[in-house]
Scaffold this motif. Structure first.
Motif, PDB file in Angstrom:
ATOM      1  N   LYS A  86       0.837  -1.205   0.000  1.00  0.00           N
ATOM      2  CA  LYS A  86       0.000   0.000   0.000  1.00  0.00           C
ATOM      3  C   LYS A  86       0.870   1.252   0.000  1.00  0.00           C
ATOM      4  O   LYS A  86       1.996   1.246   0.491  1.00  0.00           O
ATOM      5  CB  LYS A  86      -0.906   0.004   1.226  1.00  0.00           C
ATOM      6  CG  LYS A  86      -1.878  -1.143   1.238  1.00  0.00           C
ATOM      7  CD  LYS A  86      -2.685  -1.146   2.508  1.00  0.00           C
ATOM      8  CE  LYS A  86      -3.605  -2.350   2.546  1.00  0.00           C
ATOM      9  NZ  LYS A  86      -4.277  -2.494   3.829  1.00  0.00           N
ATOM     10  N   CYS A  87       0.311   2.308  -0.505  1.00  0.00           N
ATOM     11  CA  CYS A  87       0.996   3.600  -0.511  1.00  0.00           C
ATOM     12  C   CYS A  87       1.253   4.053   0.926  1.00  0.00           C
ATOM     13  O   CYS A  87       0.357   3.994   1.772  1.00  0.00           O
ATOM     14  CB  CYS A  87       0.144   4.636  -1.245  1.00  0.00           C
ATOM     15  SG  CYS A  87       0.815   6.315  -1.167  1.00  0.00           S
ATOM     16  N   VAL A  88       2.447   4.501   1.179  1.00  0.00           N
ATOM     17  CA  VAL A  88       2.819   4.950   2.523  1.00  0.00           C
ATOM     18  C   VAL A  88       2.009   6.183   2.951  1.00  0.00           C
ATOM     19  O   VAL A  88       1.790   6.396   4.140  1.00  0.00           O
ATOM     20  CB  VAL A  88       4.344   5.195   2.617  1.00  0.00           C
ATOM     21  CG1 VAL A  88       4.753   6.403   1.789  1.00  0.00           C
ATOM     22  CG2 VAL A  88       4.801   5.312   4.042  1.00  0.00           C
ATOM     23  N   LEU A  89       1.523   6.948   2.000  1.00  0.00           N
ATOM     24  CA  LEU A  89       0.695   8.113   2.304  1.00  0.00           C
ATOM     25  C   LEU A  89      -0.802   7.810   2.219  1.00  0.00           C
ATOM     26  O   LEU A  89      -1.624   8.674   2.496  1.00  0.00           O
ATOM     27  CB  LEU A  89       1.043   9.277   1.358  1.00  0.00           C
ATOM     28  CG  LEU A  89       2.450   9.847   1.504  1.00  0.00           C
ATOM     29  CD1 LEU A  89       2.687  10.958   0.472  1.00  0.00           C
ATOM     30  CD2 LEU A  89       2.679  10.370   2.909  1.00  0.00           C
ATOM     31  N   GLY A  90      -1.148   6.591   1.812  1.00  0.00           N
ATOM     32  CA  GLY A  90      -2.547   6.191   1.761  1.00  0.00           C
ATOM     33  C   GLY A  90      -3.271   6.509   0.465  1.00  0.00           C
ATOM     34  O   GLY A  90      -4.484   6.361   0.386  1.00  0.00           O
ATOM     35  N   PHE A  91      -2.537   6.912  -0.576  1.00  0.00           N
ATOM     36  CA  PHE A  91      -3.177   7.225  -1.845  1.00  0.00           C
ATOM     37  C   PHE A  91      -3.521   5.937  -2.595  1.00  0.00           C
ATOM     38  O   PHE A  91      -2.690   5.040  -2.708  1.00  0.00           O
ATOM     39  CB  PHE A  91      -2.265   8.083  -2.735  1.00  0.00           C
ATOM     40  CG  PHE A  91      -1.938   9.429  -2.161  1.00  0.00           C
ATOM     41  CD1 PHE A  91      -2.904  10.197  -1.525  1.00  0.00           C
ATOM     42  CD2 PHE A  91      -0.658   9.942  -2.261  1.00  0.00           C
ATOM     43  CE1 PHE A  91      -2.603  11.447  -1.003  1.00  0.00           C
ATOM     44  CE2 PHE A  91      -0.351  11.193  -1.744  1.00  0.00           C
ATOM     45  CZ  PHE A  91      -1.321  11.942  -1.118  1.00  0.00           C
ATOM     46  N   ASP A  92      -4.727   5.863  -3.131  1.00  0.00           N
ATOM     47  CA  ASP A  92      -5.149   4.680  -3.887  1.00  0.00           C
ATOM     48  C   ASP A  92      -4.444   4.578  -5.235  1.00  0.00           C
ATOM     49  O   ASP A  92      -4.176   3.483  -5.714  1.00  0.00           O
ATOM     50  CB  ASP A  92      -6.666   4.701  -4.119  1.00  0.00           C
ATOM     51  CG  ASP A  92      -7.444   4.457  -2.842  1.00  0.00           C
ATOM     52  OD1 ASP A  92      -6.897   3.806  -1.931  1.00  0.00           O
ATOM     53  OD2 ASP A  92      -8.596   4.915  -2.761  1.00  0.00           O
ATOM     54  N   ALA A  93      -4.164   5.696  -5.859  1.00  0.00           N
ATOM     55  CA  ALA A  93      -3.615   5.711  -7.219  1.00  0.00           C
ATOM     56  C   ALA A  93      -2.093   5.701  -7.258  1.00  0.00           C
ATOM     57  O   ALA A  93      -1.512   5.848  -8.322  1.00  0.00           O
ATOM     58  CB  ALA A  93      -4.144   6.929  -7.971  1.00  0.00           C
ATOM     59  N   CYS A  94      -1.431   5.520  -6.146  1.00  0.00           N
ATOM     60  CA  CYS A  94       0.033   5.543  -6.119  1.00  0.00           C
ATOM     61  C   CYS A  94       0.589   4.291  -6.796  1.00  0.00           C
ATOM     62  O   CYS A  94       0.187   3.170  -6.504  1.00  0.00           O
ATOM     63  CB  CYS A  94       0.522   5.621  -4.676  1.00  0.00           C
ATOM     64  SG  CYS A  94       2.322   5.649  -4.538  1.00  0.00           S
ATOM     65  N   SER A  95       1.533   4.491  -7.715  1.00  0.00           N
ATOM     66  CA  SER A  95       2.197   3.388  -8.414  1.00  0.00           C
ATOM     67  C   SER A  95       3.500   3.930  -8.992  1.00  0.00           C
ATOM     68  O   SER A  95       3.785   5.124  -8.887  1.00  0.00           O
ATOM     69  CB  SER A  95       1.312   2.841  -9.526  1.00  0.00           C
ATOM     70  OG  SER A  95       1.185   3.796 -10.551  1.00  0.00           O
ATOM     71  N   SER A  96       4.269   3.057  -9.622  1.00  0.00           N
ATOM     72  CA  SER A  96       5.502   3.541 -10.250  1.00  0.00           C
ATOM     73  C   SER A  96       5.197   4.456 -11.435  1.00  0.00           C
ATOM     74  O   SER A  96       6.012   5.290 -11.805  1.00  0.00           O
ATOM     75  CB  SER A  96       6.371   2.364 -10.691  1.00  0.00           C
ATOM     76  OG  SER A  96       5.642   1.516 -11.536  1.00  0.00           O
ATOM     77  N   ILE A  97       3.984   4.345 -11.991  1.00  0.00           N
ATOM     78  CA  ILE A  97       3.576   5.226 -13.097  1.00  0.00           C
ATOM     79  C   ILE A  97       3.098   6.569 -12.555  1.00  0.00           C
ATOM     80  O   ILE A  97       3.417   7.612 -13.114  1.00  0.00           O
ATOM     81  CB  ILE A  97       2.470   4.552 -13.941  1.00  0.00           C
ATOM     82  CG1 ILE A  97       3.021   3.287 -14.579  1.00  0.00           C
ATOM     83  CG2 ILE A  97       1.922   5.508 -14.997  1.00  0.00           C
ATOM     84  CD1 ILE A  97       1.982   2.389 -15.210  1.00  0.00           C
ATOM     85  N   ARG A  98       2.329   6.542 -11.450  1.00  0.00           N
ATOM     86  CA  ARG A  98       1.821   7.764 -10.802  1.00  0.00           C
ATOM     87  C   ARG A  98       2.260   7.756  -9.343  1.00  0.00           C
ATOM     88  O   ARG A  98       1.456   7.521  -8.449  1.00  0.00           O
ATOM     89  CB  ARG A  98       0.304   7.814 -10.888  1.00  0.00           C
ATOM     90  CG  ARG A  98      -0.222   7.997 -12.305  1.00  0.00           C
ATOM     91  CD  ARG A  98      -1.698   8.148 -12.332  1.00  0.00           C
ATOM     92  NE  ARG A  98      -2.124   9.157 -11.334  1.00  0.00           N
ATOM     93  CZ  ARG A  98      -3.368   9.507 -11.121  1.00  0.00           C
ATOM     94  NH1 ARG A  98      -4.331   8.940 -11.815  1.00  0.00           N
ATOM     95  NH2 ARG A  98      -3.689  10.390 -10.221  1.00  0.00           N
TER      96      ARG A  98
END
Length: 121
Positions: A86-98
């Motif tokens: 999971k994103c350390v900041l809690g963002f759902d859209a976090c990925s290596s692309i975004r």
């Protein structure tokens, strides 16, 4: 240190199949509420990290030698390896692309953490 680690260390140092460590003794020595610790210990029994004996002389002991128990097993029981995805900041859209602002740093840290958990007991 997480409660499950400290209670496991206490059981490892003080318990055996011939002399299991009681829940109340473990809770008192580690300053953990016994009802809370009981739930944790039962999870560890269910996942075969600990074994238990019921009755007045019962208690807990390690289900296998301490050097065969990896921190990653304990982490996975309570937090789940997927929690590191999971994103350390809690963002759902976090990925290596975004990536979020901490994505790259966290990925390096996550790899180090997983390696540490896998290699250590």
């Amino acid at each position: 240190m997480p409660i499950c680690h400290t209670s496991n260390f206490y059981v490892a140092l003080n318990g055996s199949s011939n002399k299991p460590v009681g829940l109340s003794a473990t809770a008192t020595s580690q300053n953990i509420p016994s009802h809370f610790l009981g739930k944790i210990m039962q999870q560890l029994v269910k996942k075969q990290v600990l074994s238990s004996i019921k009755g007045p002389n019962g208690g807990f002991y390690l289900a296998k030698p301490a050097d065969k128990i990896r921190i990653i097993e304990i982490f996975d029981i309570f937090d789940g390896i997927e929690s590191l995805e999971k994103c350390v900041l809690g963002f759902d859209a976090c990925s290596s692309i975004r990536p979020c602002p901490l994505h790259d740093s966290y990925m390096r840290l996550k790899k180090q953490l997983l390696n540490y958990y896998k290699e250590n007991h």
